[in-house]
Design a protein around this motif. Sequence first.
Motif, PDB file in Angstrom:
ATOM      1  N   SER A   8       0.824  -1.215   0.000  1.00 31.04           N
ATOM      2  CA  SER A   8       0.000   0.000   0.000  1.00 31.04           C
ATOM      3  C   SER A   8       0.857   1.264   0.000  1.00 31.04           C
ATOM      4  O   SER A   8       0.436   2.312   0.491  1.00 31.04           O
ATOM      5  N   LEU A   9       2.063   1.180  -0.555  1.00 26.93           N
ATOM      6  CA  LEU A   9       2.985   2.312  -0.529  1.00 26.93           C
ATOM      7  C   LEU A   9       3.098   3.060  -1.852  1.00 26.93           C
ATOM      8  O   LEU A   9       3.570   4.192  -1.880  1.00 26.93           O
ATOM      9  N   SER A  10       2.688   2.451  -2.954  1.00 25.56           N
ATOM     10  CA  SER A  10       3.025   2.998  -4.269  1.00 25.56           C
ATOM     11  C   SER A  10       2.469   4.401  -4.483  1.00 25.56           C
ATOM     12  O   SER A  10       3.211   5.365  -4.729  1.00 25.56           O
ATOM     13  N   MET A 139      -9.259 -11.278  -4.037  1.00 20.95           N
ATOM     14  CA  MET A 139      -8.147 -11.939  -3.330  1.00 20.95           C
ATOM     15  C   MET A 139      -8.589 -12.386  -1.941  1.00 20.95           C
ATOM     16  O   MET A 139      -8.243 -13.489  -1.487  1.00 20.95           O
ATOM     17  N   GLY A 140      -9.370 -11.534  -1.255  1.00 21.16           N
ATOM     18  CA  GLY A 140      -9.827 -11.876   0.084  1.00 21.16           C
ATOM     19  C   GLY A 140     -10.758 -13.073   0.087  1.00 21.16           C
ATOM     20  O   GLY A 140     -10.682 -13.930   0.979  1.00 21.16           O
ATOM     21  N   ILE A 141     -11.645 -13.145  -0.916  1.00 16.25           N
ATOM     22  CA  ILE A 141     -12.546 -14.296  -1.017  1.00 16.25           C
ATOM     23  C   ILE A 141     -11.751 -15.561  -1.320  1.00 16.25           C
ATOM     24  O   ILE A 141     -12.003 -16.632  -0.750  1.00 16.25           O
ATOM     25  N   GLY A 142     -10.775 -15.455  -2.226  1.00 11.80           N
ATOM     26  CA  GLY A 142      -9.937 -16.603  -2.535  1.00 11.80           C
ATOM     27  C   GLY A 142      -9.189 -17.107  -1.311  1.00 11.80           C
ATOM     28  O   GLY A 142      -9.094 -18.316  -1.071  1.00 11.80           O
ATOM     29  N   GLU A 198      -4.080  -3.155   0.508  1.00 16.66           N
ATOM     30  CA  GLU A 198      -4.155  -4.187   1.542  1.00 16.66           C
ATOM     31  C   GLU A 198      -5.480  -4.168   2.297  1.00 16.66           C
ATOM     32  O   GLU A 198      -6.025  -5.217   2.644  1.00 16.66           O
ATOM     33  N   VAL A 199      -5.980  -2.991   2.588  1.00 17.41           N
ATOM     34  CA  VAL A 199      -7.172  -2.917   3.441  1.00 17.41           C
ATOM     35  C   VAL A 199      -8.378  -3.569   2.775  1.00 17.41           C
ATOM     36  O   VAL A 199      -9.230  -4.167   3.444  1.00 17.41           O
ATOM     37  N   VAL A 202      -7.497  -7.719   3.137  1.00 20.30           N
ATOM     38  CA  VAL A 202      -7.540  -8.345   4.451  1.00 20.30           C
ATOM     39  C   VAL A 202      -8.944  -8.279   5.042  1.00 20.30           C
ATOM     40  O   VAL A 202      -9.452  -9.260   5.605  1.00 20.30           O
ATOM     41  N   ALA A 203      -9.595  -7.124   4.922  1.00 14.22           N
ATOM     42  CA  ALA A 203     -10.924  -6.969   5.508  1.00 14.22           C
ATOM     43  C   ALA A 203     -11.951  -7.870   4.834  1.00 14.22           C
ATOM     44  O   ALA A 203     -12.929  -8.284   5.474  1.00 14.22           O
ATOM     45  N   SER A 204     -11.758  -8.185   3.570  1.00 21.01           N
ATOM     46  CA  SER A 204     -12.718  -9.038   2.865  1.00 21.01           C
ATOM     47  C   SER A 204     -12.723 -10.447   3.436  1.00 21.01           C
ATOM     48  O   SER A 204     -13.786 -11.062   3.616  1.00 21.01           O
ATOM     49  N   THR A 205     -11.551 -10.979   3.724  1.00 22.88           N
ATOM     50  CA  THR A 205     -11.466 -12.315   4.310  1.00 22.88           C
ATOM     51  C   THR A 205     -12.183 -12.361   5.656  1.00 22.88           C
ATOM     52  O   THR A 205     -12.955 -13.290   5.944  1.00 22.88           O
TER      53      THR A 205
END
Length: 237
Positions: A8-10, A139-142, A198-199, A202-205
């Motif tokens: 999350s830096l770009s 990605m979070g669901i996966g 990232e947020v 991660v939050a989706s999972t």
Amino acid sequence: FSVPSGGSLSAPSNSPAVRQAAAHLKDKLFRIAAPILGAEPDDLEAAGEMIRVRASTSRAISFTDVCKRMPGDSISAQGERVPNYGGFRSDQAGCQFAEVEVDTETGIIRVKHVVAVHDAGRIVDPLTARSQVNGGILMGIGFALFEDRRMDPQLGIMVNPTMDDYKLIGALDVPQIDVTFFEVANGVTNTGVMGLGEVSHVASTAAVACAVYDAIGVPVRSLPMTPDRVLSALGHV
């Protein structure tokens, strides 16, 4: 020159330097345009596709015509990433809401709907930002339902390193996704841009796991939440 793209830096790392470089480049164009308009560079402003003298509608020249006057094929400018301004919040925030359907006979989980609400500072490109959140949700669901990295405890290597043995989310697993940005220019840099990658992942999972808990009344504490683990949590196996 910048830090690597990741974590999350770009955008928050690079956009302040890009904006500064663009401002320096604009100043160079103003110095080219000033003699043509009979003005000083400080008297000029950018307006749409034109460079004009402030408070004058007649004394103007297009960016295209200014570029034709450049001394070479191109001009360039550099910017740098200065330290963040003090006293402001620099981390992103967001909420994910998931609706799931669980078949208690087979243990199969289907994610039906995900709502994402995010504060990522100033949104520079809404389409790209929305795509970033969509990708993070998938990605979070996966991670929640399918991806199972199996590690050999003795050798420390993956024993399912190919797509034959490592399941990813597919097109039929994609739910309805709604994304809303709560845009706040937080003043931490000269762009107010914050991270977003990232947020949303991660939050989706976590949202899917909590929705499964709400649906079946018991938690599934291991990822991925495969059918056998769901049935085990329900006491069926």
